[in-house]
Each structure stands twice: as C-alpha cells, then as structure tokens.
Design an enzyme around this catalytic site. Structure first.
Site, PDB file in Angstrom:
ATOM      1  N   LYS A 200     -51.769  60.386  -4.456  1.00 59.21           N
ATOM      2  CA  LYS A 200     -50.512  60.977  -3.987  1.00 59.21           C
ATOM      3  C   LYS A 200     -50.025  62.197  -4.767  1.00 59.21           C
ATOM      4  CE  LYS A 200     -47.646  57.960  -6.851  1.00 59.21           C
ATOM      5  NZ  LYS A 200     -46.509  57.009  -6.871  1.00 59.21           N
TER       6      LYS A 200
ATOM      7  N   LYS B 248     -44.746  64.397   3.252  1.00 60.24           N
ATOM      8  CA  LYS B 248     -45.624  65.540   2.981  1.00 60.24           C
ATOM      9  C   LYS B 248     -46.703  65.707   4.049  1.00 60.24           C
ATOM     10  CE  LYS B 248     -44.850  65.475  -1.999  1.00 60.24           C
ATOM     11  NZ  LYS B 248     -43.732  64.530  -1.940  1.00 60.24           N
TER      12      LYS B 248
END
Length: 649
Positions: free
Chosen positions: A392, A434
C-alpha cells in the site's frame, strides 16, 4: 529557583541516583517498620503529655511509676494497632480510611485505659491515671500518628515527582463521569493532577460547589475567569462532548496554552487501576473521529455466525481489526493469513487472550502462491473471504511496480478464482480511494484488482458474491502520516509536509472495518461500496495541530518544512471517478459506485500481458501494460509520466 534545584537534587540522590538510597526501589515501608515507628510515636506522645500535665502543677498518682505507665500505654496502643490494622495500608497512599483507623485506635486505647483506671478505683478506691493526662495523651498520639503519615506521603510525592510536572486542572462537564473522576483524583496514588474545579455549559451550576471546588461557566469570557486560578490543563471525561464540541474546546484551549487530557467513560475503569494511569494527553486521533456508527448486527451475524471466515493480510492494521470484529459474531473458525511472521505471532498471542472461546488458525502464507492458497481452501470449508492483503505504500510501490502486480493484482486474481471454484458465499475486497483516477502504481494496481473482481462477477455462473469496499486513509495504520509526524515531533522536528495544500480523507481503523463488515451484507455482487469519509483534512493544519497538542509552538519550537510531492502522490484523493455515479444504501455512511464493469475476456487478456511483462524485469513495460488496462491511470510526479504519451499514441 533554589527550591526547585533542591527538589531535583533530592530526586536525583534518593530516587534516581546511582547509590544505596534509591527509594523508588523500596515499594513500601514494611509492616514491622510501620508498627515500630507508631510505637515510638506512642512513647514520644506519652512523654510530651507527661511534660504538659506536669507543667500544670498537678500531682500524678503513685500507683505505677512513670516508666510502668509508659509501658502500659505502649502495650495497650500496640494491641489496638493490631485490632484496627493501622499498619496494613501503604503509608504513602494513606486515605481517609487510614485516618479513621488511627482515630479509632487512639479512642479505643484511651477507652481501655479509662476502664482499667476506674476498675482499679472501684476495687482499691484509688485511680492510676489522671483524666486530663489521658485526654491530652490521646490527642497528642493521634496528631503524631497522623503527621507521620502526612509527612511520608508528602515526602514520597516530593521525591517521586521531583521532575514531573503537576497540573492544576478543570474537569469538563458536571455529570456522573466528571464527579467520579474528581473523587478519584482526590484519592489518587499519584499526585500528577490537582483539581481546581469544573467547567459547566449551563447557567444553573454557577452558584454551587462540588467537593469544595467551584464550577465555571464556559462562554466567551471563560479564559478571563480562570486566569486567576492559574489553571494549566483541562480534562475531558467520557464521551459527553460531540466531536465538533471537543474540537472547538481544544482549539481555544491550545490558543490559551492549556494542556488537554482525555479519560475514558467510567464504565471502562477497573478497581485495580489508579485513575491517573487512565488520564492521557488528548491525541489527534481523538479529534478526527466521527460520531459512532450504528450497525445492523443481525445482518452481519447472518453471514458470519457459525461460518469459517478467511481474512488475508490478517496481521496488518486493517486485517487485524477485521479479525477482532469478526470474532464478536461467533464464527465457527477464523483463518488468519499473512506472510509477516512476527506480526502474525503477536496477533495470535493477543487473540488467544481476548477471545479464548473463538477457534483460530494462523496461516503463514503468500497470496502470490496459488498452490498454497488452493491447499488452504481445500482443507477448510470457507464461507466468507475478507481480502485485505496488499502492498500500500505509494513511493515504495512506485519504485517496485512488479511487486504490486504480484500481490495487489495477481494475488487478488488467485483468491477470486479460488472463491468461485470452491463456491465461497461472499468475497469482500478492501480497496482504496487511490484506485480512483490513479496517479501512482499502487492505486492503479488496486483499480486493476477492482476491475477483475467486477468482471469475474459478471462472467461467473457461480454463487459467489464479490463485494468491493473503497475508503481513504485510516488513522494509526502502519506507515500512515500521523505516527510519522509523532516520531518527527518526538525527535525535535522538523515535521515534513509534501505540499502546503495537500488534503486527505481520514477514518478510524475500527470505523472502516465496521463498514467493511456492514458492506459485506449488501448487494447482489459486483458493486463497489464507497464509504462516507466526512470532510477532508488539510495536512498542513494537521501538522500544526499535532505540534500544539505536544506542547510546542509550530515554526518556533518545532519547524514545518515543505519537501515536495512524493512520486505518484497527488494533492487530493477521490472516492469516485468522473464517470461514476452513486446510489444510496440503507446505511447512511455507505454508497454504491456505479462503475461500468469491463468485459471478462478483455480483462483477462490485459492481465496476461501484465503478467508476461513482469517476467522481463522491465518496469516501464509493466507500468505501460497497467496503463492500457486502467486508461484513467495518469502518472503524477513520477518517472512514468513519459509513458502516458506513448499509451495515447
């Protein structure tokens, strides 16, 4: 200054010094020592009483000598000390109960002596002790025993807190929690807080006092009113204030150089804990929280109770919290899969203590290895999968795009395909904001995983429901901005912000995981559920606030530096793409993003090309193939920006 130096010097010699007088290692005075000191004080009190009465020019009875009377008094008092256990408590933590004990011991001893005195008088028509002497002796002995305990308590506080700041505090609110806190502070084992009064939001509290302390009305002139009180801290007890009220109170308090403390609801206290250990300086997480989420527990129970649940990335920030929350719904067994050995082991120790009745399997495995995953699915009758395993960190993945393909994309493909082939009931994938209009490889890889899961739902004839959940940053997760800022502040700064206008959405880890569980109950499969993230937070404001909460002045004591956007980073995150529309659900904090699914054949073709590209160890080729699959992926502040022109051609 001399007093402060003397105090610190005493603390160094008696408390922290490298010598034989380290009083902090002496946990308490032994009982025999307390009794010995008390007996010594009884003898001293006898002598003082004798001198006082003798100066009154009164003749003492001659039945017993003065020495014999002193021995008799000492034995009687010693017996009463054992009867009332005056020696049993820790002297440095004496309370009103201990004061009553020594008072009863003194009164009882005097009563015994009076009985003996008048008993002897009835038999022999002569008294042994003068009554004025008995009264003076009882008073003197009580005062001596009391002063001994007060002096020990004061000396302990003086030495142990030689370098510790003591706060004069006001407690916010006038209710059961705040009053219970005030009572606990007055009997606290540690003297870190002195109660100065209470803060009320109502007019009808101003003319009364609680525990002898005033109540100050909170209003426009509040800080002018408390200035003479020399208050340097506020304590917020429980959850009596809304997040908005708490933020307003904290901002104004910080502007007036006051420390802010939090203490949990009284229902969370235990009798074994000193209240001072529960009082903590307020954290930025406490101010970014939102109102409590109300879940439909019955629906969640329907798909978790007595089921085998697999949670990938189970040792991570999100995964471990999902494990904890799933454990509350009586699952048949929880399979916790992660490739990180130490965090997985730490979680095992925690869960066995907190949830001893829940069956767990701790599986050390990698989602990239399909054969290993297949053996896990075959060995367990899995009903629900929560897929939280992912790489991540944006800058790290920007430098290692192949790893993002292996874990975030192909790892998801492995799990999703097995879920279909094994007839899993629900597959809940944890995604990120995102993935929306991604500007970095990490976000694009998560978007590619979303695309595959949606297309598989459309293509599959099985019963598996694929559910995707999408949310922003979570407070306190590994590598997030708040722990990073805390470390920088602790080291003296500077605090580094990538851009003065950068903003982010924030959500607490428990809140995010609650919504993940709730979203798992919704839809027919293929939906992307978007969480209400509230208002975005300006990171520059966040940094300034954290510095103030730590007791420093931004730009003066702790500097803030702008270091520029990191590779792949953008100023603001989005939860929806420009082409997406949202539909409400029965839960006010969860919406459905209507992203049009891709055709399964095209998706699998793209994935095959991406997988082949990883074999050439060519990062540009890998990212190029991801951009072809995710056309909205436009790199920002990255070495891969040049590829966008090639994709268009």
């Amino acid at each position: 200054m001399k007093i402060e130096y003397f105090k610190n010097r005493l603390a160094q010699i008696f408390w922290n010094g490298d010598n034989s007088l380290q009083l902090k290692n002496l946990r308490y005075l032994p009982r025999w020592m307390v009794i010995a000191i008390d007996v010594f004080l009884v003898v001293i009190s006898f002598c003082i009483s004798f001198l006082v009465v003798e100066n009154i020019a009164t003749s003492f009875y001659q039945v017993l000598s003065i020495f014999q009377q002193a021995v008799f008094f000492t034995l009687v008092y010693l017996a009463s000390f054992f009867v009332f256990s005056t020696y049993s408590g820790l002297i440095r933590h004496s309370t009103f109960v201990d004061i009553f004990k020594i008072a009863f011991a003194c009164v009882a001893s005097t009563a015994v002596i009076v009985v003996v005195n008048y008993g002897y008088y009835l038999i022999y028509d002569q008294k042994i002790f003068l009554m004025p002497f008995l009264i003076i002796n009882m008073t003197t002995t009580f005062v001596a025993l009391l002063l001994f305990r007060v002096m020990v308590k004061r000396l302990y506080s003086f030495v142990s807190h030689g370098k510790q700041k003591i706060y004069d505090v006001l407690i916010v609110g006038v209710n059961d929690d705040s009053i219970a806190l005030a009572e606990a502070l007055t009997t606290s084992k540690t003297q870190s807080f002195n109660l100065a009064g209470f803060i009320s939001f109502k007019n009808d509290h101003q003319r009364i006092k609680i525990l002898g302390k005033p109540i100050v009305k909170y209003g426009s002139k509040f800080y002018d009113k408390i200035a003479p009180m020399k208050v340097n801290g506020l304590i917020i007890a429980g959850s009596q204030l809304s997040i908005a009220q708490k933020n307003e109170l904290v901002d104004k308090a910080l502007a007036n150089d006051l420390k802010i403390f939090n203490v949990p609801d009284i229902t969370q206290w235990t009798d074994k804990e000193d209240v001072s250990t529960k009082i903590k300086e307020i954290q930025i997480e406490d101010l970014l929280e939102r109102e409590a989420i109300h879940l439909d527990d019955s629906q969640i129970s329907n798909y978790l109770e007595d089921r085998v649940v697999l949670i990938t990335g189970g040792a991570g920030s999100i995964g471990s919290e999902i494990v904890r929350q799933v454990s509350d719904y009586n699952p048949k067994c929880v399979l916790i899969l992660d490739q990180a050995e130490s965090p997985l082991y730490d979680l095992e120790l925690e869960l066995k203590e907190k949830f001893p009745d829940v069956a767990y399997k701790f599986i050390l495995a990698d989602v990239r290895r399909r054969e290993r995953l297949e053996s896990i699915f075959e060995a367990n009758d899995i009903s629900v999968v929560f897929h939280a395993a992912a790489y991540k960190h944006v800058p790290m993945i920007e430098s290692n795009p192949r790893e993002a393909v292996f874990v975030n994309i192909l790892g998801t493909v492995n799990l999703a395909n097995l879920a279909v082939s094994k007839g899993i009931d629900r597959f809940v994938m944890v995604s990120t904001d995102k993935a929306v209009n991604p500007t970095n490889v990490m976000g694009a890889s998560k978007r590619a995983a979303e695309i595959y899961v949606q297309s598989l739902q459309q293509h599959s004839t099985g019963t598996t429901k694929f559910i995707t959940t999408r949310f922003g940053n979570v407070l306190g997760s590994n590598g997030s901005v708040i722990p990073y800022f805390k470390k920088q502040i602790e080291s003296g700064g500077p605090v580094t912000v990538t851009h003065q206008d950068i903003i982010r959405y924030f959500m607490t880890i428990p809140e995010a995981c609650q919504l993940v569980l709730q979203a798992g109950t919704m839809g027919n499969g293929g939906e992307i559920f978007v969480f209400d993230m509230g208002k975005p937070v300006r990171i520059m404001d966040l940094a300034e606030r954290m510095i103030k909460l730590s007791g420093f002045k931004p730009y003066d004591e702790i500097d803030i530096k702008i270091i520029g956007l990191r590779p792949g980073e953008k100023l603001y995150e989005e939860l929806l793409s420009d082409d997406s529309k949202t539909l409400p659900t029965h839960h006010q904090k969860i919406m459905v993003a209507k992203d049009e699914p891709y055709g399964y054949e095209n998706v699998t073709r793209y994935l095959k090309e991406i997988e082949i590209a990883t074999q050439d160890f060519n990062d540009d080729l890998v990212v190029m193939k991801i951009k072809q699959m995710v056309p909205e992926f436009i790199s920002k502040n990255s070495v891969f920006e040049l590829l966008d022109k090639k994709v268009k051609l």
